[in-house]
Structures are given as structure tokens and as C-alpha cells.
Scaffold this active site. Structure first.
Site, PDB file in Angstrom:
ATOM      1  N   CYS A   8       0.819  -1.207   0.000  1.00 57.74           N
ATOM      2  CA  CYS A   8       0.000   0.000   0.000  1.00 57.74           C
ATOM      3  C   CYS A   8       0.855   1.261   0.000  1.00 57.74           C
ATOM      4  O   CYS A   8       2.032   1.231   0.384  1.00 57.74           O
ATOM      5  CB  CYS A   8      -0.929   0.007   1.216  1.00 57.74           C
ATOM      6  SG  CYS A   8      -2.289   1.202   1.062  1.00 57.74           S
ATOM      7  N   ASP A 131      -6.073  -3.071  11.559  1.00 58.86           N
ATOM      8  CA  ASP A 131      -4.882  -2.228  11.637  1.00 58.86           C
ATOM      9  C   ASP A 131      -4.697  -1.767  13.077  1.00 58.86           C
ATOM     10  O   ASP A 131      -5.644  -1.766  13.876  1.00 58.86           O
ATOM     11  CB  ASP A 131      -5.043  -1.020  10.708  1.00 58.86           C
ATOM     12  CG  ASP A 131      -3.738  -0.289  10.439  1.00 58.86           C
ATOM     13  OD1 ASP A 131      -2.674  -0.773  10.867  1.00 58.86           O
ATOM     14  OD2 ASP A 131      -3.783   0.773   9.781  1.00 58.86           O
TER      15      ASP A 131
END
Length: 218
Positions: A8, A131
Site C-alpha cells: 500500500c 490495523d
């Protein structure tokens, strides 16, 4: 099902190519100006063409309004939207219906109580990304290199595909997968030499380390 590896926060043709050639399944692009990984619409358009047909393109946004989402979708032509802010269950449902794209919702995790919202989101999105929770004074919700307690996801009964992120690197990805049994891993700061500066060698090393865990379980 094989492990999904997502790189990412890609923002240059060179680092995107390293991820694609290295075998990343998903490549993520950040549409969030406070992030050092933010891409412009023109930049996203070029990177999107480079990645087309080679990996799943992910457009990451943080509490974006419809106009911003529409602009990022028009530029990148993503395969999936990653919502990384405080979007409510209703907002996630509306975005999915309005734009007709699969949605991955990021859930910030620090304690078991943070998993209480999981059933609501799981009912409306296509994938969950766990996360680490950002500090209260952080200017962005992710990409901070923080790790959460992976044991919180042990024995997780979730029918939806899920991924883990937050402080991952080539050295700890095997342990993260062993504990969580996640179907995918997502990395950003762990393959950077400085905030927002991806390192092709680190990208390749992470993908190799993640793939090596598959060989151990097959």
C-alpha cells in the site's frame, strides 16, 4: 486459498513495478492529502494504467465525501475501495451502493473492545482489514508502523475474508500470520526507507517472506 499480499501507499512507477514484478496481489494508492503517500489524480491515472490487469488496484480514502471518491475512482479505476477512516456502517453501505465497487473496511484495533463493531461492518462490506489504532494526536489513521496485539484475532469467527496490517515487515510477517491465520497481509511503512519513500528491495523481501509462510502451511 492462497495468501493475499498487498503493498500500500505506492506513488512512483518504479516502486509500483517492484511490487508488481515481485508478485503483489493487491497494490494500494492513498487519496488522503495529510499522508506522505498521497497521490494526485494525474499520478493515480498513470499508475492505474501501469497496474491494470497485473494486480488488484485499491483506492484508499479516509472519511472522503462522494465528490472526492468519484474523482479518485475516475482517475485510478480501482477494483476495490479501502475505507480507512471512521466511516459508519451506514456510510460504508451507502458507498458500496452508490459506486458499485467492493469495499474493504479498515478497523483500528487496540483492545478486544474494538472488535465490538465488527459484526456491523462485516454485514455490509466485502473484506475487513485489521490495523493498529493510531495515537490520539496522529494526523492520519494508518501507515504509522505501529503493531497491535495479534492475539486479539486468535480464534476469530469471521466468515468474511480479512487481512492484517500495522507494523508488519519481512521479519515479523510469519508470526503475524501464524497467530491470526489471516488470509492476507497489508504493508506500507514497513517497506519504506523514509515516510512515503518505498524501497524496491524491501518490497521484494517482504513479498518473499510472506510467500514463504505459504510453503510452510502447504
Amino acid at each position: 486459498m492462497s495468501l493475499i499480499v498487498k503493498i500500500c501507499g505506492l506513488s512512483t512507477p518504479e516502486t509500483l513495478e517492484a511490487a508488481l514484478v515481485g508478485g503483489a496481489d493487491m497494490v494500494g494508492f492513498v487519496f488522503f492529502p495529510p499522508s506522505p503517500r498521497h497521490v494526485t489524480l494525474d499520478g493515480a491515472r498513470a499508475l492505474g494504467k501501469q497496474a491494470k490487469g497485473r494486480a488488484v488496484k485499491v483506492a484508499l480514502s479516509v472519511d472522503a465525501d462522494d465528490a472526492d471518491l468519484e474523482n479518485s475512482i475516475d482517475a485510478l479505476r480501482p477494483d476495490i475501495l479501502q475505507l480507512h477512516g471512521k466511516e459508519s456502517v451506514a456510510r460504508v453501505r451507502d458507498i458500496k451502493q452508490r459506486f458499485g465497487l467492493p469495499v474493504m473496511k479498515a478497523l483500528a484495533v487496540e483492545t478486544r473492545a474494538d472488535l465490538a463493531a465488527l459484526p456491523g461492518y462485516a454485514a455490509v462490506c466485502d473484506r475487513i482489514l485489521f490495523d493498529a489504532k493510531a495515537p490520539k494526536d496522529a494526523t492520519r489513521p494508518g501507515g504509522l508502523g505501529a503493531v497491535f496485539d495479534w492475539h486479539l484475532l486468535e480464534d476469530l469467527d469471521l466468515k468474511l475474508p480479512f487481512m492484517v496490517s500495522g507494523g508488519l515487515n519481512a521479519a515479523n510477517v510469519a508470526e503475524a500470520l501464524r497467530i491470526t491465520r489471516a488470509g492476507g497481509v497489508d504493508i506500507s511503512s514497513g517497506v519504506e526507507s523514509a515516510p512515503g519513500i518505498k524501497d524496491p528491495d524491501m518490497i521484494r523481501a517482504f513479498i518473499r517472506a510472506a510467500r514463504a509462510t505459504e510453503e510452510l502451511t502447504t
